[in-house]
Write a protein that holds these residues in place. Structure first.
Motif, PDB file in Angstrom:
ATOM      1  N   LEU A 216       8.081 -30.595   9.551  1.00  0.00           N
ATOM      2  CA  LEU A 216       9.233 -30.793   8.665  1.00  0.00           C
ATOM      3  C   LEU A 216       9.195 -29.746   7.555  1.00  0.00           C
ATOM      4  O   LEU A 216       8.287 -29.740   6.730  1.00  0.00           O
ATOM      5  CB  LEU A 216       9.231 -32.196   8.056  1.00  0.00           C
ATOM      6  CG  LEU A 216      10.425 -32.558   7.172  1.00  0.00           C
ATOM      7  CD1 LEU A 216      11.727 -32.548   7.966  1.00  0.00           C
ATOM      8  CD2 LEU A 216      10.205 -33.916   6.519  1.00  0.00           C
ATOM      9  N   VAL A 217      10.199 -28.851   7.559  1.00  0.00           N
ATOM     10  CA  VAL A 217      10.251 -27.745   6.603  1.00  0.00           C
ATOM     11  C   VAL A 217      11.543 -27.813   5.801  1.00  0.00           C
ATOM     12  O   VAL A 217      12.624 -28.023   6.360  1.00  0.00           O
ATOM     13  CB  VAL A 217      10.154 -26.385   7.339  1.00  0.00           C
ATOM     14  CG1 VAL A 217      10.379 -25.225   6.380  1.00  0.00           C
ATOM     15  CG2 VAL A 217       8.808 -26.251   8.038  1.00  0.00           C
ATOM     16  N   HIS A 218      11.410 -27.609   4.485  1.00  0.00           N
ATOM     17  CA  HIS A 218      12.555 -27.544   3.581  1.00  0.00           C
ATOM     18  C   HIS A 218      12.758 -26.086   3.197  1.00  0.00           C
ATOM     19  O   HIS A 218      11.841 -25.438   2.679  1.00  0.00           O
ATOM     20  CB  HIS A 218      12.289 -28.391   2.333  1.00  0.00           C
ATOM     21  CG  HIS A 218      13.388 -28.356   1.337  1.00  0.00           C
ATOM     22  ND1 HIS A 218      13.161 -28.313  -0.015  1.00  0.00           N
ATOM     23  CD2 HIS A 218      14.743 -28.369   1.483  1.00  0.00           C
ATOM     24  CE1 HIS A 218      14.319 -28.289  -0.660  1.00  0.00           C
ATOM     25  NE2 HIS A 218      15.280 -28.323   0.229  1.00  0.00           N
ATOM     26  N   LEU A 219      13.946 -25.554   3.454  1.00  0.00           N
ATOM     27  CA  LEU A 219      14.297 -24.191   3.078  1.00  0.00           C
ATOM     28  C   LEU A 219      15.334 -24.212   1.965  1.00  0.00           C
ATOM     29  O   LEU A 219      16.240 -25.056   1.967  1.00  0.00           O
ATOM     30  CB  LEU A 219      14.891 -23.420   4.264  1.00  0.00           C
ATOM     31  CG  LEU A 219      14.023 -23.209   5.483  1.00  0.00           C
ATOM     32  CD1 LEU A 219      14.788 -22.423   6.548  1.00  0.00           C
ATOM     33  CD2 LEU A 219      12.724 -22.497   5.122  1.00  0.00           C
ATOM     34  N   THR A 220      15.202 -23.272   1.027  1.00  0.00           N
ATOM     35  CA  THR A 220      16.224 -23.059  -0.001  1.00  0.00           C
ATOM     36  C   THR A 220      16.522 -21.572  -0.050  1.00  0.00           C
ATOM     37  O   THR A 220      15.636 -20.742   0.159  1.00  0.00           O
ATOM     38  CB  THR A 220      15.768 -23.546  -1.387  1.00  0.00           C
ATOM     39  OG1 THR A 220      14.570 -22.877  -1.753  1.00  0.00           O
ATOM     40  CG2 THR A 220      15.553 -25.050  -1.409  1.00  0.00           C
TER      41      THR A 220
END
Length: 123
Positions: free
Chosen positions: A83-87
């Motif tokens: 699970l990866v969060h990109l901004t």
């Protein structure tokens, strides 16, 4: 909790989803969107998986002849294994947006966008 390569894999998938040849193909887009996908677009509209697949080729960035997304300042954080969060920020056709995406790895090893939100900002 950084799992080697997961951020790079999610970034590669995000960039692929911005490619007009992917956006104009429902089959290729389907490979990158999670069946539980939800987006809150820069317009404030809420998009479901089915709605996004149906419209992706028609909205900005969906045509090789039209404007293309120009991403910048892309960063990622592993929230949990798979699970990866990109901004990041984008510019397209005079419009700017702060963007946030959640990518999750499926059991077959593919990465699919689970959630996306865009917030417009003036340049």
């Amino acid at each position: 909790m950084d799992v080697p390569g997961e951020i790079d894999e999610a970034i590669a998938a995000e960039l692929r989803l911005m490619d007009p040849s992917v956006r104009s193909s429902r089959a290729l887009s389907r490979e990158l969107l999670d069946p539980d996908f939800v987006e809150i677009g820069a317009s404030g509209r809420r998009w479901t998986y089915a709605e996004m697949l149906a419209a992706l080729s028609e909205i900005a960035g969906g045509s090789a002849e039209g404007p293309r997304y120009e991403p910048s300042a892309m960063n990622g954080t592993v929230l949990a294994p798979g699970l990866v969060h990109l901004t990041y920020d984008t510019h397209i056709d005079g419009h700017h947006a702060h963007r946030s995406s959640l990518w999750r790895r499926h059991t077959d090893g593919t990465w699919r966008m689970y959630y996306h939100q865009a917030t417009p900002f003036p340049k």
